[in-house]
Design an enzyme around this catalytic site. Structure first.
Site, PDB file in Angstrom:
ATOM      1  N   LYS A  71      -9.370   2.515  -1.989  1.00 24.51           N
ATOM      2  CA  LYS A  71      -9.656   2.031  -0.631  1.00 24.51           C
ATOM      3  C   LYS A  71     -10.963   2.594  -0.059  1.00 24.51           C
ATOM      4  CE  LYS A  71      -7.146   1.715   3.807  1.00 24.51           C
ATOM      5  NZ  LYS A  71      -5.843   2.068   4.416  1.00 24.51           N
ATOM      6  N   CYS A  79      -5.220  -2.748   2.852  1.00 25.61           N
ATOM      7  CA  CYS A  79      -4.920  -2.610   4.280  1.00 25.61           C
ATOM      8  C   CYS A  79      -6.127  -2.780   5.191  1.00 25.61           C
ATOM      9  CB  CYS A  79      -4.200  -1.285   4.548  1.00 25.61           C
ATOM     10  SG  CYS A  79      -3.476  -1.303   6.213  1.00 25.61           S
ATOM     11  N   GLU A  81      -5.751   9.148   7.556  1.00 25.27           N
ATOM     12  CA  GLU A  81      -6.252   8.716   6.239  1.00 25.27           C
ATOM     13  C   GLU A  81      -7.578   9.389   5.880  1.00 25.27           C
ATOM     14  OE1 GLU A  81      -5.706   4.905   4.510  1.00 25.27           O
ATOM     15  OE2 GLU A  81      -4.571   4.214   6.228  1.00 25.27           O
ATOM     16  N   ASN A  84       0.062  -0.877   5.631  1.00 21.04           N
ATOM     17  CA  ASN A  84       0.968  -0.105   6.488  1.00 21.04           C
ATOM     18  C   ASN A  84       0.344  -0.146   7.869  1.00 21.04           C
ATOM     19  OD1 ASN A  84       3.139   1.803   4.973  1.00 21.04           O
ATOM     20  ND2 ASN A  84       1.388   1.424   3.636  1.00 21.04           N
ATOM     21  N   GLU A  91       0.856  -1.202   0.000  1.00 18.07           N
ATOM     22  CA  GLU A  91       0.000   0.000   0.000  1.00 18.07           C
ATOM     23  C   GLU A  91       0.892   1.253   0.000  1.00 18.07           C
ATOM     24  OE1 GLU A  91      -1.649   0.787   3.885  1.00 18.07           O
ATOM     25  OE2 GLU A  91      -3.383   1.852   3.054  1.00 18.07           O
ATOM     26  N   ASN A 137      -6.580   6.436  -1.944  1.00 16.14           N
ATOM     27  CA  ASN A 137      -5.579   5.420  -1.609  1.00 16.14           C
ATOM     28  C   ASN A 137      -5.883   4.253  -2.548  1.00 16.14           C
ATOM     29  OD1 ASN A 137      -4.018   3.421  -0.451  1.00 16.14           O
ATOM     30  ND2 ASN A 137      -4.434   4.061   1.644  1.00 16.14           N
TER      31      ASN A 137
HETATM   32  N1  CDV Z   1      -3.101   1.744   6.416  1.00 10.44           N
HETATM   33  C1  CDV Z   1      -4.026   1.200   7.221  1.00 10.44           C
HETATM   34  O1  CDV Z   1      -5.165   1.028   6.836  1.00 10.44           O
HETATM   35  N2  CDV Z   1      -3.626   0.896   8.483  1.00 10.44           N
HETATM   36  C2  CDV Z   1      -4.518   0.404   9.496  1.00 10.44           C
HETATM   37  C3  CDV Z   1      -4.030   0.789  10.853  1.00 10.44           C
HETATM   38  C4  CDV Z   1      -4.002   2.257  11.036  1.00 10.44           C
HETATM   39  C5  CDV Z   1      -4.868   0.151  11.936  1.00 10.44           C
HETATM   40  C6  CDV Z   1      -4.680  -1.101   9.436  1.00 10.44           C
HETATM   41  O2  CDV Z   1      -5.829  -1.552   9.442  1.00 10.44           O
HETATM   42  O3  CDV Z   1      -3.700  -1.830   9.447  1.00 10.44           O
END
Ligand code: CDV
Length: 311
Positions: free
Chosen positions: A127, A172, A146, A197, A47, A110
């Site tokens: 996203k 993510c 975000e 991430n 990501e 994203n």
């Molecule tokens: N980049 C993300 O979506 N990170 C989230 C963190 C912030 C909890 C995740 O779900 O991994």
């Protein structure tokens, strides 16, 4: 003929703020070449792979913010990656921050794309489940902004027929939500790829810090098994701009078993041969949705028990 796809999960170590796109793309190309040498059909990058994960700090200058976004793809900086993928005949998945203009309005997403062995973009996802806050949180060791930097994705969850299979994308935080996998699986997904991430520390919920790797695995393994699909989850790992992020990039079979996992917090390629017919085996048996899901009864049970869910 068995349908197998050799997938490389190309974990990235930290990308520092000072690192140029060109330098990051060189790292991606190194991983892509290793993927080719190890027989990969598809290499999955993470990501927001091209820069440091900037939602971890607060910026207000629109020009400074937009500098983290790509307004075209391929962009001048990523063209060498597309060229090398075409030359090698290896597909890839790439997450990046996308600046789009829609109805005359600037939009920030994203985003992730799936690119075929011919170097052409097959599919794009933006996203949907954006974590964190829409404004700066004073007093925190780092930010999670975000909701401030990105618009909610407007392309839905989709799958594409590619690499001799049916491939779905998510990003993510989406991996924590059962409906992500289910919506993709209802469209037949046999392989779901995603980047993440994920900080080791959650400033809003520090009591869960010790569970962060467990929750990562739990959500992807459950998503794979309950939806009869391969899942490939790829981290940006290690300490980046003062924020330590988990690794454990994984390739997970439709049985829910982890068949490959990264062991470092650095640039690292893990590879697995994914038998897409294994997904079909589960789809035709325990998770034969058409035969075994009883969606028409789910609401009835809720009513009988008198549970009222509003909103
Ligand atoms: N980049 C993300 O979506 N990170 C989230 C963190 C912030 C909890 C995740 O779900 O991994």
């Amino acid at each position: 003929m068995p349908r197998t796809i050799i997938v490389g999960a190309a974990q990235l170590g930290p990308v520092h703020r000072s690192e140029s796109r060109a330098d990051v793309v060189k790292r991606l190309i190194t991983l892509l070449r290793e993927g080719k040498a190890r027989g990969c059909d598809l290499v999955v990058f993470t990501e927001v792979a091209l820069t440091a994960f900037f939602p971890h700090w607060h910026m207000t200058d629109p020009a400074e913010i937009d500098a983290y976004f790509e307004s075209s793809m391929p962009s001048p900086a990523t063209q060498p990656l597309f060229d090398e993928a075409l030359r090698l005949g290896v597909g890839f998945h790439l997450g990046y921050a996308e600046l789009a203009v829609e109805d005359g309005q600037k939009r920030h997403y994203n985003t992730a794309i799936l690119v075929g062995k011919d170097g052409r973009i097959i599919g794009k996802y933006r996203k949907i489940h954006l974590p964190g806050w829409d404004c700066e949180q004073p007093g925190q060791p780092f930010q999670n902004l975000e909701k401030y930097y990105f618009d909610v994705g407007n392309l839905g969850f989709r799958v594409w027929r590619a690499f001799d299979g049916i491939i779905g994308l998510c990003i993510c935080n989406d991996r924590r939500w059962p409906e992500t996998y289910r919506v993709l699986a209802l469209q037949g997904a046999e392989l779901i790829v995603l980047g993440y991430n994920t900080p080791v520390h959650n400033p809003a919920l520090p009591s869960t810090d010790l569970l962060v790797n467990f929750h990562n695995q739990l959500s992807m393994q459950a998503g794979a098994y309950q939806n009869a699909t391969w899942v490939v989850g790829v981290a940006k790992a290690g300490e980046e701009e003062g924020v330590l992020q988990i690794g454990q990039s994984s390739i997970i079979a439709p049985s829910g078993e982890v068949v490959a996992m990264a062991t470092t917090l650095e640039d690292e390629l893990i590879v697995a041969k994914c038998d897409l017919d294994l997904a079909q085996m589960y789809k035709q048996n325990v998770f034969n949705f058409a035969k075994n899901r009883r969606i028409e009864h789910y609401g009835l049970i809720t009513q009988q028990r008198g549970v009222v869910v509003e909103g």
